[in-house]
Structure formats: structure tokens, C-alpha cells
Design a protein around this motif. Structure first.
Motif, PDB file in Angstrom:
ATOM      1  N   GLU A  11       0.826  -1.205   0.000  1.00  0.00           N
ATOM      2  CA  GLU A  11       0.000   0.000   0.000  1.00  0.00           C
ATOM      3  C   GLU A  11       0.863   1.259   0.000  1.00  0.00           C
ATOM      4  O   GLU A  11       0.524   2.247  -0.658  1.00  0.00           O
ATOM      5  CB  GLU A  11      -0.939  -0.008   1.207  1.00  0.00           C
ATOM      6  N   LEU A  12       1.978   1.221   0.722  1.00  0.00           N
ATOM      7  CA  LEU A  12       2.890   2.369   0.728  1.00  0.00           C
ATOM      8  C   LEU A  12       3.490   2.604  -0.656  1.00  0.00           C
ATOM      9  O   LEU A  12       3.640   3.748  -1.087  1.00  0.00           O
ATOM     10  CB  LEU A  12       4.001   2.168   1.758  1.00  0.00           C
ATOM     11  N   VAL A  13       3.820   1.514  -1.353  1.00  0.00           N
ATOM     12  CA  VAL A  13       4.342   1.641  -2.721  1.00  0.00           C
ATOM     13  C   VAL A  13       3.258   2.227  -3.630  1.00  0.00           C
ATOM     14  O   VAL A  13       3.537   3.120  -4.443  1.00  0.00           O
ATOM     15  CB  VAL A  13       4.861   0.282  -3.247  1.00  0.00           C
ATOM     16  N   ALA A  14       2.033   1.750  -3.484  1.00  0.00           N
ATOM     17  CA  ALA A  14       0.923   2.289  -4.287  1.00  0.00           C
ATOM     18  C   ALA A  14       0.723   3.773  -4.004  1.00  0.00           C
ATOM     19  O   ALA A  14       0.503   4.569  -4.929  1.00  0.00           O
ATOM     20  CB  ALA A  14      -0.355   1.511  -4.005  1.00  0.00           C
ATOM     21  N   ASP A  15       0.817   4.167  -2.732  1.00  0.00           N
ATOM     22  CA  ASP A  15       0.691   5.582  -2.383  1.00  0.00           C
ATOM     23  C   ASP A  15       1.815   6.406  -3.018  1.00  0.00           C
ATOM     24  O   ASP A  15       1.588   7.526  -3.487  1.00  0.00           O
ATOM     25  CB  ASP A  15       0.714   5.770  -0.865  1.00  0.00           C
TER      26      ASP A  15
END
Length: 114
Positions: A11-15
Motif C-alpha cells: 500500500e505504501l508503494v501504491a501511495d
């Protein structure tokens, strides 16, 4: 070292990807971003493998996608806070995408993205 799940890290990578202007991501072509466990060299946070957009010619085609590897455990190992993780993920993702666009480490260093 910070602990977090792989799913949360994804999710952090997607953000981080969402923070890149759409005008730039529209030019990304034939590239995938994946999480990886262990880097080939200790301390390596990300790695771009492929043919940068600036080096693709008319004969480019029918090739497997370029790959951006984000070494998630390595990033967690160097961070002291959750905020550090968010910032390091963003920096690493942008750094590796810059390689996809043909920007080398020297130029990234000049721009303050080392």
C-alpha cells in the motif's frame, strides 16, 4: 527497524506511485513494480532492470516488461519510524522510475535524489 506487513508495504508503494503526477506516469511503458525480499547487495533499496525509455528504438517490441524491484525488508531495516518508511518508499520508487525514464544515478544525485 520498523515492522510492518508485506500487504501494508504494498500500500505504501501504491501511495508513492499515486504521488507521481499523471502527466509522467502516462509515459511509463512496459514496466512492473514488485516487492522483493533480499537485494543482491546489502543496502540496496531498489533496482531497475530493463531498457530505459530513452534507449528504446524502433526495434523495441515483444520483450518482457522492465522490472522495478523494491527491497521492502531492506527499507524497513534502515528506518526508525513509520514516517521514515513512508518517505524512503517514496524516494526509492521515484528513484527507480527515474531510471526507467533514462535518468542515471549521477544526474539523480545532482537533482538531490541520491
Amino acid at each position: 527497524m520498523i515492522e510492518t506487513s508485506r500487504r501494508h508495504f504494498e500500500e505504501l508503494v501504491a501511495d508513492a506511485l499515486d504521488s507521481i503526477p499523471p502527466e509522467l506516469t502516462a509515459y511509463m511503458d512496459n514496466v512492473v513494480i514488485t516487492l522483493a525480499e533480499d537485494p543482491p547487495t546489502p543496502g540496496l533499496l531498489g533496482l531497475y532492470e530493463g531498457v530505459p525509455l530513452t534507449e528504446r528504438g524502433d526495434s523495441y517490441g515483444g520483450v518482457l516488461p522492465d522490472q522495478i524491484l523494491i527491497y521492502w525488508r531492506e527499507i524497513l531495516a534502515i528506518c526508525d519510524t513509520a514516517e521514515d518508511v513512508v518517505e524512503e518508499v517514496r524516494i526509492t520508487v521515484i528513484h527507480e522510475i527515474a531510471h526507467h525514464f533514462g535518468i542515471d544515478d549521477d544526474r539523480l544525485h545532482e537533482l538531490g535524489w541520491s
